[in-house]
Enzyme design. Sequence first.
Site, PDB file in Angstrom:
ATOM      1  N   ASP A   1       0.860  -1.180   0.000  1.00 35.15           N
ATOM      2  CA  ASP A   1       0.000   0.000   0.000  1.00 35.15           C
ATOM      3  C   ASP A   1       0.905   1.242   0.000  1.00 35.15           C
ATOM      4  O   ASP A   1       1.812   1.339  -0.827  1.00 35.15           O
ATOM      5  CB  ASP A   1      -0.962  -0.067   1.193  1.00 35.15           C
ATOM      6  CG  ASP A   1      -1.961   1.069   1.236  1.00 35.15           C
ATOM      7  OD1 ASP A   1      -2.960   0.995   0.491  1.00 35.15           O
ATOM      8  OD2 ASP A   1      -1.750   2.033   2.004  1.00 35.15           O
TER       9      ASP A   1
ATOM     10  N   HIS B   1      -7.090  -6.283  -1.355  1.00 38.76           N
ATOM     11  CA  HIS B   1      -6.016  -5.315  -1.144  1.00 38.76           C
ATOM     12  C   HIS B   1      -5.065  -5.671  -0.012  1.00 38.76           C
ATOM     13  O   HIS B   1      -3.875  -5.372  -0.091  1.00 38.76           O
ATOM     14  CB  HIS B   1      -6.629  -3.938  -0.864  1.00 38.76           C
ATOM     15  CG  HIS B   1      -5.617  -2.860  -0.664  1.00 38.76           C
ATOM     16  ND1 HIS B   1      -4.795  -2.413  -1.688  1.00 38.76           N
ATOM     17  CD2 HIS B   1      -5.263  -2.146   0.441  1.00 38.76           C
ATOM     18  CE1 HIS B   1      -3.997  -1.464  -1.225  1.00 38.76           C
ATOM     19  NE2 HIS B   1      -4.256  -1.290   0.060  1.00 38.76           N
TER      20      HIS B   1
END
Length: 315
Positions: free
Chosen positions: A99, A293
């Site tokens: 991320d 994610h």
Amino acid sequence: METTRTVAVNGIELFLRERGEGPLVLLCHGWPELSYSWRHQIPALADAGYRVVAPDMRGFGRSSAPHPIEAYSIFDLVGDMVALVAELKETRAVIIGHDWGAPVAWHAALFRPELFTAVAGLSVPPPWRGKGRPLDLLSAAGVTNFYWQYFQTPGVAEAEFERDVTATIRGMLCGGFSDPTRSLFVPEGRGFIGRSASSLPLPSWLSETELAFFIEQYKESGFRGGLNWYRNIDRNWDLTAPWDGAQIRQPALFIAGSKDPVISDKMSGKHVAAMERVLPNLKRKLIIDGAGHWIQQEKPAEVNAALIDFLKQVT
């Protein structure tokens, strides 16, 4: 055995999780996460023969969170990792980020190739310099409610997220970026999290105990530090102008989930497809089918195997 401590580096204090001996591997987490996000990787990489160090990044958890927005530029974030390597009495490291930690890892490799000799990014492709400042381009395209824009005004997102930290963290990890059907655009008057966050069921990869750890840490730290990373997006574009068109030539690895909204939009998809232009020494591009994610938490066995295979090639 994993140990923890706090070290003074680059004008701040970083809380560290450490385990193992061997070549140094730094693990950089993203938003809204913590070094705890690497709980499945730290023992696996250490057992494979590496000295693994995962900090709470600047602004997160038990690390320092300077107040000024300007203290969270990409130079500050990379500077923390450069200073950390020196504090650990090492002269080189493999850097891995997920991320927001991925841009830190990519830029660390770009800025200091002699220090960061290999790099892996999870979920976020390498730097791709557009034709203008990212927020300016969004506005020029008529976009006014992307989450990056919602995060810009100090205090707005903080007030939403800190009103009910339990619902916020549950919404982020159980929905949010992990749900490919969830929009990254913020409906007028509704906020980023949505009203049903507190009732979202836990995914199979996250226990109530693990969720509670994130919640308690964010109750202590608040959200301003992490949000300040987003408030430097345009500034980072200005600061990195000298690296326009530059390549990251060290051995590289990219891992993402096939259902990650961060790589599934049209523009990001193009970047993933063409990342060899930035990474001429890309060893592997692994897209894990069905994953979202929070890839290293969702699919630890697959991620660990790919990271260890990469590390064996480059150390």
